[in-house]
Design an enzyme around this catalytic site. Structure first.
Site, PDB file in Angstrom:
ATOM      1  N   LYS A 158       0.681  -1.134  -0.079  1.00 40.83           N
ATOM      2  CA  LYS A 158       0.213  -0.167   0.129  1.00 40.83           C
ATOM      3  C   LYS A 158       0.798   1.310   0.037  1.00 40.83           C
ATOM      4  CE  LYS A 158      -4.019  -2.215   2.348  1.00 40.83           C
ATOM      5  NZ  LYS A 158      -4.897  -2.200   3.639  1.00 40.83           N
ATOM      6  N   TYR A 209     -12.294  -2.170  -3.982  1.00 37.48           N
ATOM      7  CA  TYR A 209     -12.866  -2.174  -2.589  1.00 37.48           C
ATOM      8  C   TYR A 209     -14.238  -2.002  -2.479  1.00 37.48           C
ATOM      9  CZ  TYR A 209      -8.375  -2.303  -0.210  1.00 37.48           C
ATOM     10  OH  TYR A 209      -7.064  -2.660   0.519  1.00 37.48           O
ATOM     11  N   PHE A 267     -15.440   3.488   6.908  1.00 37.01           N
ATOM     12  CA  PHE A 267     -14.177   3.870   6.649  1.00 37.01           C
ATOM     13  C   PHE A 267     -13.634   3.941   5.093  1.00 37.01           C
ATOM     14  CE2 PHE A 267     -13.852  -0.654   7.492  1.00 37.01           C
ATOM     15  CZ  PHE A 267     -13.562  -1.146   6.291  1.00 37.01           C
ATOM     16  N   ARG A 300      -2.000 -14.155   4.702  1.00 33.42           N
ATOM     17  CA  ARG A 300      -2.563 -13.364   5.810  1.00 33.42           C
ATOM     18  C   ARG A 300      -1.906 -13.462   7.212  1.00 33.42           C
ATOM     19  NH1 ARG A 300      -6.828 -10.207   4.560  1.00 33.42           N
ATOM     20  NH2 ARG A 300      -7.678 -10.565   6.766  1.00 33.42           N
ATOM     21  N   THR A 356      -5.479  -6.777  10.817  1.00 28.05           N
ATOM     22  CA  THR A 356      -5.777  -5.713  10.114  1.00 28.05           C
ATOM     23  C   THR A 356      -5.104  -4.361  11.053  1.00 28.05           C
ATOM     24  OG1 THR A 356      -7.666  -6.411   9.532  1.00 28.05           O
ATOM     25  CG2 THR A 356      -7.588  -4.262   9.206  1.00 28.05           C
ATOM     26  N   ARG A 367       2.562  -6.204   9.483  1.00 27.78           N
ATOM     27  CA  ARG A 367       1.880  -5.084   9.804  1.00 27.78           C
ATOM     28  C   ARG A 367       2.426  -4.636  11.326  1.00 27.78           C
ATOM     29  NH1 ARG A 367      -4.167  -6.971   7.544  1.00 27.78           N
ATOM     30  NH2 ARG A 367      -4.187  -5.403   5.826  1.00 27.78           N
ATOM     31  N   ASN A 415      -2.044   0.167   6.697  1.00 34.09           N
ATOM     32  CA  ASN A 415      -1.493  -0.867   7.198  1.00 34.09           C
ATOM     33  C   ASN A 415      -0.571  -1.680   6.148  1.00 34.09           C
ATOM     34  OD1 ASN A 415      -3.575  -2.018   5.890  1.00 34.09           O
ATOM     35  ND2 ASN A 415      -4.875  -2.548   7.589  1.00 34.09           N
ATOM     36  N   HIS A 427      -2.217  -5.244   1.444  1.00 36.00           N
ATOM     37  CA  HIS A 427      -3.423  -6.081   1.320  1.00 36.00           C
ATOM     38  C   HIS A 427      -3.127  -7.656   0.904  1.00 36.00           C
ATOM     39  CE1 HIS A 427      -7.511  -7.160  -0.224  1.00 36.00           C
ATOM     40  NE2 HIS A 427      -6.852  -7.716  -1.303  1.00 36.00           N
ATOM     41  N   GLU A 464      -9.600 -10.919  -7.399  1.00 34.25           N
ATOM     42  CA  GLU A 464      -8.460  -9.922  -7.460  1.00 34.25           C
ATOM     43  C   GLU A 464      -7.420  -9.930  -8.079  1.00 34.25           C
ATOM     44  OE1 GLU A 464      -9.729  -8.893  -2.723  1.00 34.25           O
ATOM     45  OE2 GLU A 464      -7.786  -9.738  -3.154  1.00 34.25           O
TER      46      GLU A 464
HETATM   47  N1  UDP Z   1      -9.791  -0.405   7.124  1.00 40.55           N
HETATM   48  C1  UDP Z   1      -9.747   0.957   7.998  1.00 40.55           C
HETATM   49  N2  UDP Z   1     -10.657   1.147   9.163  1.00 40.55           N
HETATM   50  C2  UDP Z   1     -10.967  -0.213   9.632  1.00 40.55           C
HETATM   51  C3  UDP Z   1     -10.889  -1.333   9.083  1.00 40.55           C
HETATM   52  C4  UDP Z   1     -10.312  -1.427   7.792  1.00 40.55           C
HETATM   53  O1  UDP Z   1      -9.301   1.822   7.515  1.00 40.55           O
HETATM   54  O2  UDP Z   1     -11.680   0.332  10.758  1.00 40.55           O
HETATM   55  C5  UDP Z   1      -8.830  -0.407   6.078  1.00 40.55           C
HETATM   56  C6  UDP Z   1      -7.512  -1.047   6.290  1.00 40.55           C
HETATM   57  O3  UDP Z   1      -6.761  -0.377   5.340  1.00 40.55           O
HETATM   58  C7  UDP Z   1      -7.757  -2.733   5.993  1.00 40.55           C
HETATM   59  C8  UDP Z   1      -8.898  -2.314   4.732  1.00 40.55           C
HETATM   60  O4  UDP Z   1      -9.735  -1.405   5.110  1.00 40.55           O
HETATM   61  O5  UDP Z   1      -6.622  -3.166   5.357  1.00 40.55           O
HETATM   62  C9  UDP Z   1      -9.898  -3.606   4.303  1.00 40.55           C
HETATM   63  O6  UDP Z   1     -10.578  -3.796   5.702  1.00 40.55           O
HETATM   64  P1  UDP Z   1     -10.447  -5.423   5.927  1.00 40.55           P
HETATM   65  O7  UDP Z   1     -11.565  -5.429   7.020  1.00 40.55           O
HETATM   66  O8  UDP Z   1     -10.921  -6.409   4.846  1.00 40.55           O
HETATM   67  O9  UDP Z   1      -9.098  -5.917   6.414  1.00 40.55           O
HETATM   68  P2  UDP Z   1      -7.630  -6.612   5.898  1.00 40.55           P
HETATM   69  O10 UDP Z   1      -8.658  -8.063   5.110  1.00 40.55           O
HETATM   70  O11 UDP Z   1      -7.026  -5.784   4.922  1.00 40.55           O
HETATM   71  O12 UDP Z   1      -7.003  -7.077   6.868  1.00 40.55           O
END
Ligand code: UDP
Length: 140
Positions: A11, A51, A59, A87, A93, A104, A114, A117, A128
């Site tokens: 990112k 997204y 968010f 993951r 996250t 992370r 973070n 992705h 994707e």
């Molecule tokens: N995100 C955010 N605020 C939140 C949760 C998620 O800004 O409260 C952003 C963050 O960059 C995250 C992305 O949205 O990586 C996608 O969220 P997801 O819950 O899918 O998390 P991930 O799969 O990336 O861990």
């Protein structure tokens, strides 16, 4: 376990700090191979489309702004159980909850910025990967 493909994005917070190599080392040290890579600056429409699943989340608008704030590196990672393995390598996250040694935990700035992705299911991975890459560009 089966050999899988997953989609990774480094990112803008990480490309801005020149961390692509350090993040890729984490993938490679943990048994994932980079089978395709592409550095690009997403348009707003592309970030919104990528997204779309989060479009109703509070968010969403901030996330889109963040994802278009600088270059990203989209990659196909290949390896045994690559989707779950990636993951694990990424960590939670919210970096405050990410296990030590994860990308992370080491590099993320916030729950939004973070650093990476990673696809969260086989269906998401297929969708994707095809968002960014043609089959001819993926060489495992
Ligand atoms: N995100 C955010 N605020 C939140 C949760 C998620 O800004 O409260 C952003 C963050 O960059 C995250 C992305 O949205 O990586 C996608 O969220 P997801 O819950 O899918 O998390 P991930 O799969 O990336 O861990």
């Amino acid at each position: 376990m089966a050999i899988e493909r997953t989609l990774s994005i480094i990112k803008p917070d990480a490309t801005r700090r020149n961390l692509t190599g350090k993040i890729n080392a984490k993938f490679e040290e943990n048994g994932l191979m980079i089978a395709a890579t592409k550095r690009l600056h997403l348009t707003r429409a592309q970030a919104e489309a990528f997204y779309a699943v989060h479009s109703a989340r509070p968010f969403f608008n901030d996330l889109v702004e963040f994802m278009i704030s600088g270059p990203v590196v989209a990659q196909v990672l290949v390896g045994e159980g690559a989707i779950l393995k990636n993951r694990d390598i990424m960590g939670a996250t919210n970096p405050a909850n990410a296990a030590p040694g994860t990308i992370r935990a080491e590099f993320a700035e916030s729950i939004e910025a973070n650093s990476v992705h990673g696809s969260d299911s086989a269906e998401a991975a297929a969708q994707e990967i095809s968002f960014f890459f043609a089959e001819i560009e993926i060489v495992a």
